[in-house]
Design a protein around this motif. Structure first.
Motif, PDB file in Angstrom:
ATOM      1  N   UNK A  20       0.265 -21.235 -53.910  1.00 46.50           N
ATOM      2  CA  UNK A  20      -0.677 -21.257 -52.780  1.00 46.50           C
ATOM      3  C   UNK A  20      -1.947 -20.478 -53.124  1.00 46.50           C
ATOM      4  N   UNK A  21      -1.788 -19.297 -53.715  1.00 44.25           N
ATOM      5  CA  UNK A  21      -2.950 -18.487 -54.089  1.00 44.25           C
ATOM      6  C   UNK A  21      -3.781 -19.197 -55.155  1.00 44.25           C
ATOM      7  N   UNK A  22      -3.107 -19.887 -56.073  1.00 42.50           N
ATOM      8  CA  UNK A  22      -3.793 -20.628 -57.141  1.00 42.50           C
ATOM      9  C   UNK A  22      -4.649 -21.745 -56.548  1.00 42.50           C
ATOM     10  N   UNK A  23      -4.093 -22.467 -55.575  1.00 45.11           N
ATOM     11  CA  UNK A  23      -4.844 -23.563 -54.950  1.00 45.11           C
ATOM     12  C   UNK A  23      -6.088 -23.066 -54.223  1.00 45.11           C
ATOM     13  N   UNK A  24      -6.031 -21.865 -53.698  1.00 41.64           N
ATOM     14  CA  UNK A  24      -7.188 -21.275 -53.018  1.00 41.64           C
ATOM     15  C   UNK A  24      -8.196 -20.758 -54.047  1.00 41.64           C
ATOM     16  N   UNK A  25      -7.701 -20.250 -55.169  1.00 41.16           N
ATOM     17  CA  UNK A  25      -8.575 -19.640 -56.176  1.00 41.16           C
ATOM     18  C   UNK A  25      -9.366 -20.667 -56.982  1.00 41.16           C
ATOM     19  N   UNK A  26      -8.812 -21.846 -57.189  1.00 41.52           N
ATOM     20  CA  UNK A  26      -9.449 -22.853 -58.043  1.00 41.52           C
ATOM     21  C   UNK A  26     -10.859 -23.224 -57.571  1.00 41.52           C
ATOM     22  N   UNK A  27     -11.068 -23.594 -56.302  1.00 42.94           N
ATOM     23  CA  UNK A  27     -12.428 -23.943 -55.885  1.00 42.94           C
ATOM     24  C   UNK A  27     -13.392 -22.766 -55.983  1.00 42.94           C
ATOM     25  N   UNK A  28     -12.906 -21.561 -55.747  1.00 41.57           N
ATOM     26  CA  UNK A  28     -13.760 -20.378 -55.826  1.00 41.57           C
ATOM     27  C   UNK A  28     -14.230 -20.186 -57.265  1.00 41.57           C
ATOM     28  N   UNK A  29     -13.306 -20.321 -58.213  1.00 40.80           N
ATOM     29  CA  UNK A  29     -13.665 -20.199 -59.628  1.00 40.80           C
ATOM     30  C   UNK A  29     -14.632 -21.290 -60.060  1.00 40.80           C
ATOM     31  N   UNK A  30     -14.366 -22.524 -59.633  1.00 43.01           N
ATOM     32  CA  UNK A  30     -15.242 -23.638 -60.003  1.00 43.01           C
ATOM     33  C   UNK A  30     -16.646 -23.449 -59.446  1.00 43.01           C
ATOM     34  N   UNK A  31     -16.715 -22.982 -58.218  1.00 43.01           N
ATOM     35  CA  UNK A  31     -18.021 -22.756 -57.591  1.00 43.01           C
ATOM     36  C   UNK A  31     -18.794 -21.662 -58.338  1.00 43.01           C
ATOM     37  N   UNK A  32     -18.085 -20.607 -58.704  1.00 42.30           N
ATOM     38  CA  UNK A  32     -18.722 -19.516 -59.443  1.00 42.30           C
ATOM     39  C   UNK A  32     -19.224 -20.005 -60.797  1.00 42.30           C
ATOM     40  N   UNK A  33     -18.447 -20.861 -61.444  1.00 41.21           N
ATOM     41  CA  UNK A  33     -18.860 -21.402 -62.743  1.00 41.21           C
ATOM     42  C   UNK A  33     -20.058 -22.334 -62.582  1.00 41.21           C
ATOM     43  N   UNK A  34     -20.060 -23.140 -61.533  1.00 37.32           N
ATOM     44  CA  UNK A  34     -21.185 -24.051 -61.285  1.00 37.32           C
ATOM     45  C   UNK A  34     -22.484 -23.284 -61.047  1.00 37.32           C
ATOM     46  N   UNK A  35     -22.375 -22.133 -60.403  1.00 40.43           N
ATOM     47  CA  UNK A  35     -23.558 -21.337 -60.092  1.00 40.43           C
ATOM     48  C   UNK A  35     -23.979 -20.436 -61.250  1.00 40.43           C
ATOM     49  N   UNK A  36     -23.188 -20.421 -62.321  1.00 42.13           N
ATOM     50  CA  UNK A  36     -23.559 -19.656 -63.496  1.00 42.13           C
ATOM     51  C   UNK A  36     -23.091 -18.210 -63.473  1.00 42.13           C
ATOM     52  N   UNK A  37     -22.222 -17.855 -62.537  1.00 47.29           N
ATOM     53  CA  UNK A  37     -21.706 -16.486 -62.496  1.00 47.29           C
ATOM     54  C   UNK A  37     -20.707 -16.254 -63.623  1.00 47.29           C
ATOM     55  N   UNK A  38     -19.962 -17.301 -63.960  1.00 46.96           N
ATOM     56  CA  UNK A  38     -19.059 -17.284 -65.105  1.00 46.96           C
ATOM     57  C   UNK A  38     -19.391 -18.506 -65.948  1.00 46.96           C
ATOM     58  N   UNK A  39     -19.142 -18.419 -67.229  1.00 47.85           N
ATOM     59  CA  UNK A  39     -19.286 -19.601 -68.078  1.00 47.85           C
ATOM     60  C   UNK A  39     -18.175 -20.575 -67.699  1.00 47.85           C
ATOM     61  N   UNK A  40     -18.463 -21.869 -67.791  1.00 46.22           N
ATOM     62  CA  UNK A  40     -17.471 -22.871 -67.385  1.00 46.22           C
ATOM     63  C   UNK A  40     -16.195 -22.779 -68.206  1.00 46.22           C
ATOM     64  N   UNK A  41     -16.322 -22.399 -69.473  1.00 40.35           N
ATOM     65  CA  UNK A  41     -15.125 -22.264 -70.303  1.00 40.35           C
ATOM     66  C   UNK A  41     -14.284 -21.068 -69.882  1.00 40.35           C
ATOM     67  N   UNK A  42     -14.923 -20.019 -69.398  1.00 42.76           N
ATOM     68  CA  UNK A  42     -14.174 -18.853 -68.922  1.00 42.76           C
ATOM     69  C   UNK A  42     -13.364 -19.237 -67.689  1.00 42.76           C
ATOM     70  N   UNK A  43     -13.986 -19.983 -66.780  1.00 39.13           N
ATOM     71  CA  UNK A  43     -13.273 -20.428 -65.580  1.00 39.13           C
ATOM     72  C   UNK A  43     -12.104 -21.334 -65.968  1.00 39.13           C
ATOM     73  N   UNK A  44     -12.342 -22.242 -66.913  1.00 34.90           N
ATOM     74  CA  UNK A  44     -11.292 -23.155 -67.361  1.00 34.90           C
ATOM     75  C   UNK A  44     -10.153 -22.377 -68.020  1.00 34.90           C
ATOM     76  N   UNK A  45     -10.490 -21.356 -68.788  1.00 32.58           N
ATOM     77  CA  UNK A  45      -9.483 -20.537 -69.468  1.00 32.58           C
ATOM     78  C   UNK A  45      -8.597 -19.814 -68.453  1.00 32.58           C
ATOM     79  N   UNK A  46      -9.231 -19.241 -67.434  1.00 33.18           N
ATOM     80  CA  UNK A  46      -8.462 -18.557 -66.385  1.00 33.18           C
ATOM     81  C   UNK A  46      -7.538 -19.537 -65.667  1.00 33.18           C
TER      82      UNK A  46
END
Length: 90
Positions: free
Chosen positions: A49-75
């Motif tokens: 459940x926590x993972x399903x909530x975290x995924x969009x947050x990580x993707x959004x952060x990667x899209x905005x450039x807060x994290x590199x997309x590969x870092x988000x994918x790795x997590x």
């Protein structure tokens, strides 16, 4: 220090963006920690459940450039693998 009106405005905007980015980065880290905590506790359903909530947050952060997309994918990949191992072990 900024001298012209334009550079003063830019300084204000930069500070506003810095604070917003820091808030978004912190939020993403918090969601990651929630998933990790559920995995460490051995709570498979809670981790999923926590993972399903975290995924969009990580993707959004990667899209905005807060994290590199590969870092988000790795997590995402490592958390998903840990959840699968948890399910298999149970």
């Amino acid at each position: 220090m900024a001298n012209s009106a334009g550079s003063k405005k830019r300084a204000r905007q930069a500070e506003k963006h810095r604070q917003h980015n820091a808030s978004m980065r912190s939020m993403a880290r918090t969601y990651l920690k929630k998933v990790t905590k559920a995995i460490e506790a051995g709570d498979t359903e809670g981790a999923k459940a926590a993972y399903q909530v975290a995924i969009p947050v990580l993707d959004r952060a990667a899209d905005k450039g807060l994290f590199h997309k590969n870092k988000a994918a790795r997590h995402k990949s490592r958390l998903n693998a840990a959840i699968k191992n948890l399910a298999v072990a149970a």
